[in-house]
Design a protein around this motif. Structure first.
Motif, PDB file in Angstrom:
ATOM      1  N   UNK A  23      20.196  13.440  24.091  1.00 24.48           N
ATOM      2  CA  UNK A  23      19.470  13.952  25.249  1.00 24.48           C
ATOM      3  C   UNK A  23      18.896  12.841  26.095  1.00 24.48           C
ATOM      4  N   UNK A  24      18.327  11.821  25.455  1.00 27.64           N
ATOM      5  CA  UNK A  24      17.752  10.696  26.205  1.00 27.64           C
ATOM      6  C   UNK A  24      18.831   9.924  26.948  1.00 27.64           C
ATOM      7  N   UNK A  25      19.934   9.657  26.274  1.00 28.55           N
ATOM      8  CA  UNK A  25      21.028   8.903  26.909  1.00 28.55           C
ATOM      9  C   UNK A  25      21.647   9.713  28.040  1.00 28.55           C
ATOM     10  N   UNK A  26      21.867  11.005  27.802  1.00 27.96           N
ATOM     11  CA  UNK A  26      22.520  11.833  28.818  1.00 27.96           C
ATOM     12  C   UNK A  26      21.676  11.961  30.077  1.00 27.96           C
ATOM     13  N   UNK A  27      20.361  11.878  29.950  1.00 34.85           N
ATOM     14  CA  UNK A  27      19.503  11.961  31.140  1.00 34.85           C
ATOM     15  C   UNK A  27      19.831  10.843  32.126  1.00 34.85           C
ATOM     16  N   UNK A  28      20.033   9.615  31.631  1.00 36.94           N
ATOM     17  CA  UNK A  28      20.406   8.500  32.507  1.00 36.94           C
ATOM     18  C   UNK A  28      21.777   8.743  33.132  1.00 36.94           C
ATOM     19  N   UNK A  29      22.722   9.224  32.306  1.00 40.92           N
ATOM     20  CA  UNK A  29      24.070   9.504  32.817  1.00 40.92           C
ATOM     21  C   UNK A  29      24.019  10.604  33.870  1.00 40.92           C
ATOM     22  N   UNK A  30      23.255  11.638  33.592  1.00 42.05           N
ATOM     23  CA  UNK A  30      23.153  12.791  34.493  1.00 42.05           C
ATOM     24  C   UNK A  30      22.702  12.381  35.890  1.00 42.05           C
ATOM     25  N   UNK A  31      21.614  11.644  35.965  1.00 40.71           N
ATOM     26  CA  UNK A  31      21.133  11.217  37.281  1.00 40.71           C
ATOM     27  C   UNK A  31      22.103  10.256  37.945  1.00 40.71           C
ATOM     28  N   UNK A  32      22.782   9.450  37.136  1.00 35.91           N
ATOM     29  CA  UNK A  32      23.718   8.482  37.690  1.00 35.91           C
ATOM     30  C   UNK A  32      24.940   9.099  38.335  1.00 35.91           C
ATOM     31  N   UNK A  33      25.381  10.265  37.841  1.00 38.62           N
ATOM     32  CA  UNK A  33      26.603  10.895  38.367  1.00 38.62           C
ATOM     33  C   UNK A  33      26.301  12.025  39.342  1.00 38.62           C
ATOM     34  N   UNK A  34      25.012  12.232  39.668  1.00 36.97           N
ATOM     35  CA  UNK A  34      24.632  13.442  40.388  1.00 36.97           C
ATOM     36  C   UNK A  34      24.636  13.295  41.896  1.00 36.97           C
ATOM     37  N   UNK A  35      24.958  12.144  42.420  1.00 35.48           N
ATOM     38  CA  UNK A  35      24.920  11.962  43.864  1.00 35.48           C
ATOM     39  C   UNK A  35      25.906  12.856  44.596  1.00 35.48           C
ATOM     40  N   UNK A  36      25.519  13.276  45.808  1.00 22.56           N
ATOM     41  CA  UNK A  36      26.418  14.104  46.616  1.00 22.56           C
ATOM     42  C   UNK A  36      26.328  15.569  46.266  1.00 22.56           C
ATOM     43  N   UNK A  37      26.848  16.384  47.158  1.00 21.41           N
ATOM     44  CA  UNK A  37      26.802  17.835  46.976  1.00 21.41           C
ATOM     45  C   UNK A  37      28.027  18.276  46.182  1.00 21.41           C
ATOM     46  N   UNK A  38      27.968  18.113  44.883  1.00 24.51           N
ATOM     47  CA  UNK A  38      29.088  18.403  43.991  1.00 24.51           C
ATOM     48  C   UNK A  38      28.605  19.397  42.938  1.00 24.51           C
ATOM     49  N   UNK A  39      28.719  20.696  43.236  1.00 26.36           N
ATOM     50  CA  UNK A  39      28.171  21.702  42.330  1.00 26.36           C
ATOM     51  C   UNK A  39      28.858  21.726  40.966  1.00 26.36           C
ATOM     52  N   UNK A  40      30.195  21.591  40.871  1.00 28.31           N
ATOM     53  CA  UNK A  40      30.796  21.560  39.529  1.00 28.31           C
ATOM     54  C   UNK A  40      30.211  20.459  38.646  1.00 28.31           C
ATOM     55  N   UNK A  41      29.972  19.280  39.225  1.00 28.07           N
ATOM     56  CA  UNK A  41      29.382  18.194  38.438  1.00 28.07           C
ATOM     57  C   UNK A  41      27.942  18.527  38.060  1.00 28.07           C
ATOM     58  N   UNK A  42      27.225  19.187  38.967  1.00 32.78           N
ATOM     59  CA  UNK A  42      25.855  19.611  38.665  1.00 32.78           C
ATOM     60  C   UNK A  42      25.840  20.588  37.498  1.00 32.78           C
ATOM     61  N   UNK A  43      26.754  21.551  37.511  1.00 27.24           N
ATOM     62  CA  UNK A  43      26.823  22.546  36.431  1.00 27.24           C
ATOM     63  C   UNK A  43      27.147  21.861  35.104  1.00 27.24           C
ATOM     64  N   UNK A  44      28.150  20.981  35.117  1.00 36.82           N
ATOM     65  CA  UNK A  44      28.534  20.271  33.893  1.00 36.82           C
ATOM     66  C   UNK A  44      27.367  19.435  33.367  1.00 36.82           C
ATOM     67  N   UNK A  45      26.673  18.754  34.282  1.00 32.10           N
ATOM     68  CA  UNK A  45      25.554  17.910  33.870  1.00 32.10           C
ATOM     69  C   UNK A  45      24.443  18.699  33.221  1.00 32.10           C
ATOM     70  N   UNK A  46      24.086  19.839  33.802  1.00 25.76           N
ATOM     71  CA  UNK A  46      23.007  20.657  33.238  1.00 25.76           C
ATOM     72  C   UNK A  46      23.443  21.320  31.940  1.00 25.76           C
ATOM     73  N   UNK A  47      24.683  21.806  31.887  1.00 22.15           N
ATOM     74  CA  UNK A  47      25.185  22.425  30.659  1.00 22.15           C
ATOM     75  C   UNK A  47      25.148  21.430  29.500  1.00 22.15           C
ATOM     76  N   UNK A  48      25.627  20.199  29.732  1.00 21.08           N
ATOM     77  CA  UNK A  48      25.636  19.197  28.660  1.00 21.08           C
ATOM     78  C   UNK A  48      24.212  18.782  28.286  1.00 21.08           C
ATOM     79  N   UNK A  49      23.325  18.708  29.278  1.00 19.24           N
ATOM     80  CA  UNK A  49      21.932  18.397  28.976  1.00 19.24           C
ATOM     81  C   UNK A  49      21.286  19.462  28.112  1.00 19.24           C
ATOM     82  N   UNK A  50      21.548  20.734  28.420  1.00 20.92           N
ATOM     83  CA  UNK A  50      20.986  21.823  27.627  1.00 20.92           C
ATOM     84  C   UNK A  50      21.670  21.961  26.268  1.00 20.92           C
ATOM     85  N   UNK A  51      22.912  21.483  26.156  1.00 16.65           N
ATOM     86  CA  UNK A  51      23.552  21.445  24.841  1.00 16.65           C
ATOM     87  C   UNK A  51      22.851  20.429  23.939  1.00 16.65           C
ATOM     88  N   UNK A  52      22.520  19.250  24.510  1.00 15.59           N
ATOM     89  CA  UNK A  52      21.758  18.266  23.731  1.00 15.59           C
ATOM     90  C   UNK A  52      20.408  18.857  23.324  1.00 15.59           C
TER      91      UNK A  52
END
Length: 467
Positions: A332-361
């Protein structure tokens, strides 16, 4: 013979193999459902109250002030629900060890349900003046008291009915409450938004969302009233081993387990606040997403958690529970850095994947969490210890996390301090896990076998001295 609590460093040795007590599947599934409905109601109220505090309450209950002040006052009533939780934990946690898990759970569910329904019918400022916001604060306080006593009892209800070797799975019933409640609340709000105009929603529609909670209360009460108390508590009661001063005993005899249980909750609470609350603000205000886009991502993640949390609990039954929990904290701690790093731009599929993986952790911490906390305390003091840990950790973890995220972002103008805050919270959880102990099934088996008349001991090996 005199006994003492099992030390926090590990389970007491048991030289002879234990026979297995009888597990009644019908009662077990009822206990699972009874545990789930209470926490689902809690988080249903959490989501509905959040929406109402932002949109409705400043108009209905605080119209005499300017809009900004009205919003602040409305959210202050929301905070009251967190501040009052330790009061409920102290009162009902103690009663759970004194009079039983079932009686406490019936009472707490009634308190939460009645307070929520009364908010739904409470006249506004225009009708009764200053009395309206005062009553709102009192009802919110009552909700918090009920919630503070609900979690510990709900966890014990499902875990002490089941096989202690599978405690991770059965105790996860209470943990499914947050995603289930969020989905129910957002579903109800979505239906009302589509069916009503904005004027109708502000006039009476928001009240419907609160009144619907009566259905959850009725279902939960129907199940809980039909259940007997847990076999473990019935055995404790039959042998007259209820503690006379459980809070004092926890602080005097089981302080290390209490500290471990409090610390282990901090990381999951902070991570959940990040991916379900802060992402709404960050995604909309910083990244330019539409509110519906971010909310959809959070709801998809919540839907995954309905299955991931029990799965994580079951996995922790097969492997070392502290190890599974710890891996979830690190990921969870590591993914938080990755999540913010890949979140730039209006990319909803990436947003969904990022939140889903964060909540899986988060699930791999949250799923085993209930069982881990229960296992820190001797059976006689479980309700008190678990309730104190839950409520105190909620104040220092989940309650202040959204505010801290917002302050860090506004102060530094970047997400990096936010991610560091999550990493520190995960480190606190790892300290709690290191202080804790592993599962000791002997404690529960002794009590249950004595209740069935098959135990050879005169007093369970895990019992604390009660006199």
């Amino acid at each position: 013979m005199a006994n003492h609590p099992v030390p926090a460093s590990g389970p007491a040795p048991h030289p002879h193999p234990q026979p297995h007590p009888t597990i009644h599947p019908k009662g077990l599934f009822k206990a699972f459902a009874a545990s789930l409905t209470g926490t689902a109601l809690e988080w249903y109220d959490f989501a509905v109250y959040s929406a109402a505090a932002a949109v409705v309450f400043p108009i209905v209950f605080f119209p005499a002030s300017d809009p900004l002040t009205g919003t602040i006052l409305a959210f202050s009533t929301y905070a009251v629900g967190y501040v009052s939780r330790p009061v409920g934990g102290i009162i009902f946690g103690r009663l759970g060890d004194r009079i039983g898990r079932k009686k406490v759970l019936v009472t707490t569910l009634m308190i939460i349900g009645v307070a929520t329904v009364l908010i739904g019918v409470l006249p506004g400022y225009a009708s009764i003046g200053i009395v309206a916001p005062i009553i709102l604060v009192l009802l919110r306080f009552a909700q918090g008291v009920g919630v503070g006593g609900e979690w510990g009892g709900a966890v014990l209800l499902s875990s002490e009915y089941g096989d202690p070797h599978r405690r991770g799975f059965w105790a996860s019933a209470a943990q499914v409450g947050p995603p289930a409640g969020n989905l129910l609340a957002n579903g109800a709000l979505a239906v009302l938004t589509l069916a009503l105009t904005e004027e109708q929603f502000l006039s009476f529609g928001w009240r419907i969302a609160f009144l619907v909670s009566a259905l959850l209360v009725a279902f939960g009460l129907w199940i809980r009233l039909r259940l007997e108390d847990t076999p473990v508590f019935k055995a404790i009661q039959a042998h007259g081993e209820q503690p006379h001063a459980p809070i004092q005993e926890v602080f005097r005899k089981e302080l290390r387990p209490l500290i471990a249980a409090i610390l282990c909750r901090v990381g999951p609470d902070v991570l959940y606040a990040l991916f379900t609350v802060f992402t709404l603000t960050y995604g909309i205000q910083v990244l330019g997403y539409e509110r519906n886009q971010v909310l959809t991502a959070v709801l998809v993640g919540s839907a995954f958690q309905l299955f991931m949390i029990p799965l994580a609990g079951a996995v922790s039954d097969r492997f070392n529970r502290r190890l599974v929990y710890g891996v979830g904290a690190v990921v969870g701690a590591v993914w938080t850095f990755v999540f913010f790093g890949i979140l730039g731009g209006n990319n909803q599929p990436m947003l969904i994947i990022g939140i889903v993986l964060g909540l899986m952790a988060h699930s791999f911490m949250y799923g085993p969490q209930a069982a881990f906390i229960v296992e820190q305390f001797s059976p006689r003091l479980r309700s008190t210890g678990s309730s104190l840990a839950y409520t105190f950790a909620g104040v220092i973890g989940g309650a202040i996390a959204p505010l801290m995220f917002t302050l860090l972002l506004s102060q530094f103008g970047t997400w990096i301090p936010v991610a560091i805050y999550v990493a520190v919270a995960a480190a606190v959880t790892l300290v709690g896990l290191a202080l804790g102990r592993d599962n000791d099934t002997v404690e529960d088996l002794d009590y249950r076998l004595l209740l069935e008349g098959t135990g050879a001991a005169t007093q369970p090996s895990g019992a604390a001295e009660s006199k």
